[in-house]
Scaffold this active site. Structure first.
Site, PDB file in Angstrom:
ATOM      1  N   GLU A  37       0.824  -1.216   0.000  1.00  0.00           N
ATOM      2  CA  GLU A  37       0.000   0.000   0.000  1.00  0.00           C
ATOM      3  C   GLU A  37       0.853   1.257   0.000  1.00  0.00           C
ATOM      4  O   GLU A  37       0.416   2.307  -0.450  1.00  0.00           O
ATOM      5  CB  GLU A  37      -0.922   0.019   1.235  1.00  0.00           C
ATOM      6  CG  GLU A  37      -2.276  -0.586   0.959  1.00  0.00           C
ATOM      7  CD  GLU A  37      -3.299  -0.354   2.066  1.00  0.00           C
ATOM      8  OE1 GLU A  37      -4.360  -0.972   1.987  1.00  0.00           O
ATOM      9  OE2 GLU A  37      -3.059   0.418   3.025  1.00  0.00           O
ATOM     10  N   HIS A  96       8.582 -26.522  -1.665  1.00  0.00           N
ATOM     11  CA  HIS A  96       7.967 -27.641  -2.386  1.00  0.00           C
ATOM     12  C   HIS A  96       6.799 -27.184  -3.258  1.00  0.00           C
ATOM     13  O   HIS A  96       6.044 -28.000  -3.760  1.00  0.00           O
ATOM     14  CB  HIS A  96       7.512 -28.714  -1.387  1.00  0.00           C
ATOM     15  CG  HIS A  96       8.661 -29.261  -0.600  1.00  0.00           C
ATOM     16  ND1 HIS A  96       9.273 -30.452  -0.889  1.00  0.00           N
ATOM     17  CD2 HIS A  96       9.350 -28.733   0.447  1.00  0.00           C
ATOM     18  CE1 HIS A  96      10.277 -30.649  -0.039  1.00  0.00           C
ATOM     19  NE2 HIS A  96      10.343 -29.615   0.776  1.00  0.00           N
ATOM     20  N   LYS A 154     -14.157  -0.382  -3.964  1.00  0.00           N
ATOM     21  CA  LYS A 154     -15.279  -0.010  -3.080  1.00  0.00           C
ATOM     22  C   LYS A 154     -16.364   0.714  -3.882  1.00  0.00           C
ATOM     23  O   LYS A 154     -17.551   0.473  -3.699  1.00  0.00           O
ATOM     24  CB  LYS A 154     -14.787   0.908  -1.956  1.00  0.00           C
ATOM     25  CG  LYS A 154     -13.812   0.246  -1.006  1.00  0.00           C
ATOM     26  CD  LYS A 154     -13.452   1.195   0.129  1.00  0.00           C
ATOM     27  CE  LYS A 154     -12.313   0.641   0.965  1.00  0.00           C
ATOM     28  NZ  LYS A 154     -11.788   1.619   1.901  1.00  0.00           N
TER      29      LYS A 154
HETATM   30  O1  PA5 Z   1      -3.523   1.034   5.847  1.00  0.00           O
HETATM   31  C1  PA5 Z   1      -4.665   1.416   5.678  1.00  0.00           C
HETATM   32  O2  PA5 Z   1      -4.974   2.614   5.793  1.00  0.00           O
HETATM   33  C2  PA5 Z   1      -5.797   0.482   5.348  1.00  0.00           C
HETATM   34  O3  PA5 Z   1      -5.364  -0.814   5.134  1.00  0.00           O
HETATM   35  C3  PA5 Z   1      -6.796   0.450   6.479  1.00  0.00           C
HETATM   36  O4  PA5 Z   1      -6.146   0.089   7.658  1.00  0.00           O
HETATM   37  C4  PA5 Z   1      -7.947  -0.501   6.211  1.00  0.00           C
HETATM   38  O5  PA5 Z   1      -8.565  -0.178   5.003  1.00  0.00           O
HETATM   39  C5  PA5 Z   1      -8.965  -0.431   7.321  1.00  0.00           C
HETATM   40  O6  PA5 Z   1      -9.452   0.869   7.459  1.00  0.00           O
HETATM   41  P1  PA5 Z   1     -10.204   1.350   8.754  1.00  0.00           P
HETATM   42  O7  PA5 Z   1      -9.271   1.234   9.913  1.00  0.00           O
HETATM   43  O8  PA5 Z   1     -10.569   2.780   8.468  1.00  0.00           O
HETATM   44  O9  PA5 Z   1     -11.401   0.464   8.919  1.00  0.00           O
END
Ligand code: PA5
Length: 420
Positions: free
Chosen positions: A275, A296, A410
């Site tokens: 990310e 494996h 989303k």
């Molecule tokens: O790193 C990030 O920002 C995302 O992976 C969020 O942690 C994830 O989408 C969960 O979001 P939230 O904590 O708002 O539910």
């Protein structure tokens, strides 16, 4: 203390090439402290191991003690950065108290149902974790489990729900305040994937019985040690090496481990780097593998497939236990040559042999050795990679702290679901 071994990088990366990265590293590291740098609003994690809220930390410990005393099961609801760090730590150090179950990290009815069965007839609590307070997967799971908790405990359910969320905003914060749930804060300047050392990770980890003071102390040691602004800094070396390799077409980094309990550390790393770096058409693709199991399955590709791979091996020297191989009278399996040897010796030889084979096959490797499996070392490990990721994102020239690409699925999903 972690030890980074870069002996398996030649001929791809030389000592001179690493040294040649020092100006880039210096500039990228400085950006983490520069209020005008991209993503500067989300660098609260950099000094977190010394700046964390001590009053809240005490409340976390108190809440954990209560949950350990009044619950057989803790249901942790969260996804992504609100899930993976705690899960990683709890796989390495399994709970010695309540069983800890994770939901809200998928849309699987089977997963929900299996946890519903686990809490049936038990005393249990919920820790719901969401920074935005509105992420679909955890919101759905929370609705289901909150409903069950209220059905079981009535008004008393409110004393069994712990909300970890934004200090002021979001649907979760609103309902937490309305119902008087004990709440913990995800600081504004700490993004989800950098939040394991906030209440997001600390509460579930503490409920599992791991010493969170030691975890934070390990992170604080790392914060001080890896602030060194020179190529002597192992974080700089790691970041320089992976970026040099990327520039040579090594576009996939496999995080390998030799302990099945580190599988979720690999998952945490995949989110952290994926990310943070995968944007603007750039980024090293983070993958993970568990050795020797995956030798494996993936071993063939790693040894012989497209030469786009680099490896970062997490290796624990002392895992806290060992098993000695017995001798056998008839030696039907021809293993008597190993009789009396500890399994850790066999594992070490597999590790060395694999490292050499992959290196000979054109897969350069960085090895991060951990002396022990303890909370302090895990704290150091978390911080080592967070800092590496922040600096590396700036070396790559992206904003390491946003995640615009996560929204695309989303948008489509909500349209298909007919969300008003
Ligand atoms: O790193 C990030 O920002 C995302 O992976 C969020 O942690 C994830 O989408 C969960 O979001 P939230 O904590 O708002 O539910």
């Amino acid at each position: 203390m972690l030890n980074l071994d870069l002996n398996k990088l030649a001929p791809h990366v030389t000592a001179e090439a690493l040294q040649g990265m020092s100006e880039e590293l210096s500039a990228a590291h400085a950006k983490l402290y520069d209020p005008t740098a991209p993503g500067s609003d989300f660098t609260g994690w950099v000094r977190l191991p010394e700046n964390y809220d001590k009053e809240e930390f005490a409340r976390i410990q108190k809440a954990a003690a209560k949950i350990r005393q009044d619950s057989d099961v803790l249901v942790v609801v969260g996804i992504g950065g609100s899930y993976l760090g705690a899960r990683a730590a709890l796989e390495v150090f399994p709970s010695d108290g309540p069983e800890i179950c994770f939901v809200g990290c998928s849309l699987s009815p089977n997963e929900i149902q299996s946890v519903q069965k686990k809490v049936a007839g038990k005393n249990w609590s919920i820790n719901v974790i969401s920074k935005s307070g509105g992420t679909t997967e955890p919101a759905i799971a929370f609705r289901i489990f909150r409903d069950m908790l209220v059905a079981q405990y009535g008004q008393q359910a409110n004393s069994r729900i712990y909300a970890t969320t934004d200090k002021a905003r979001g649907a979760l914060k609103t309902i937490a305040d309305r119902n008087g749930w004990e709440s913990f804060v995800i600081p504004d300047n700490v993004g989800g994937r950098f939040s394991v050392l906030t209440a997001v990770g600390l509460l579930p980890i503490a409920v599992g019985g791991t010493d969170i003071e030691a975890l934070m102390a390990g992170a604080a040691d790392a914060m001080n040690r890896y602030d060194l602004r020179s190529m002597e800094n192992p974080v700089w070396q790691y970041v320089a090496a992976r970026n040099l390799l990327y520039r040579q077409g090594k576009t996939v980094e496999i995080y390998c481990n030799y302990e099945p309990s580190y599988t979720f550390v690999g998952e945490w790393l995949k989110q952290l780097f994926g990310e943070s770096e995968g944007k603007d058409g750039k980024g090293i693709f983070p993958a993970s593998a568990q050795f020797t199991t995956d030798l494996h399955s993936l071993g063939q590709y790693i040894q012989d497939g497209e030469r786009i791979l680099m490896e970062t091996v997490l290796y624990v020297d002392d895992t806290g236990c060992d098993v000695t191989l017995p001798s056998s009278e008839d030696d039907g399996d021809n293993l008597n040559y190993l009789a009396g040897k500890p399994l850790s010796f066999v594992r070490e030889m597999a590790f060395q042999g694999t490292l050499d084979a992959h290196h000979d096959g054109g897969v350069p490797a960085m090895v991060l050795r951990m002396p022990h499996m303890d909370a302090r070392t895990l704290g150091e490990l978390f911080y080592f990679f967070e800092l590496s990721c922040g600096i590396s994102g700036h070396v790559l020239g992206v904003n390491p702290f946003n995640q615009p690409g996560v929204e695309a699925y989303k948008k489509n999903m909500f349209a298909l679901l007919g969300r008003p």
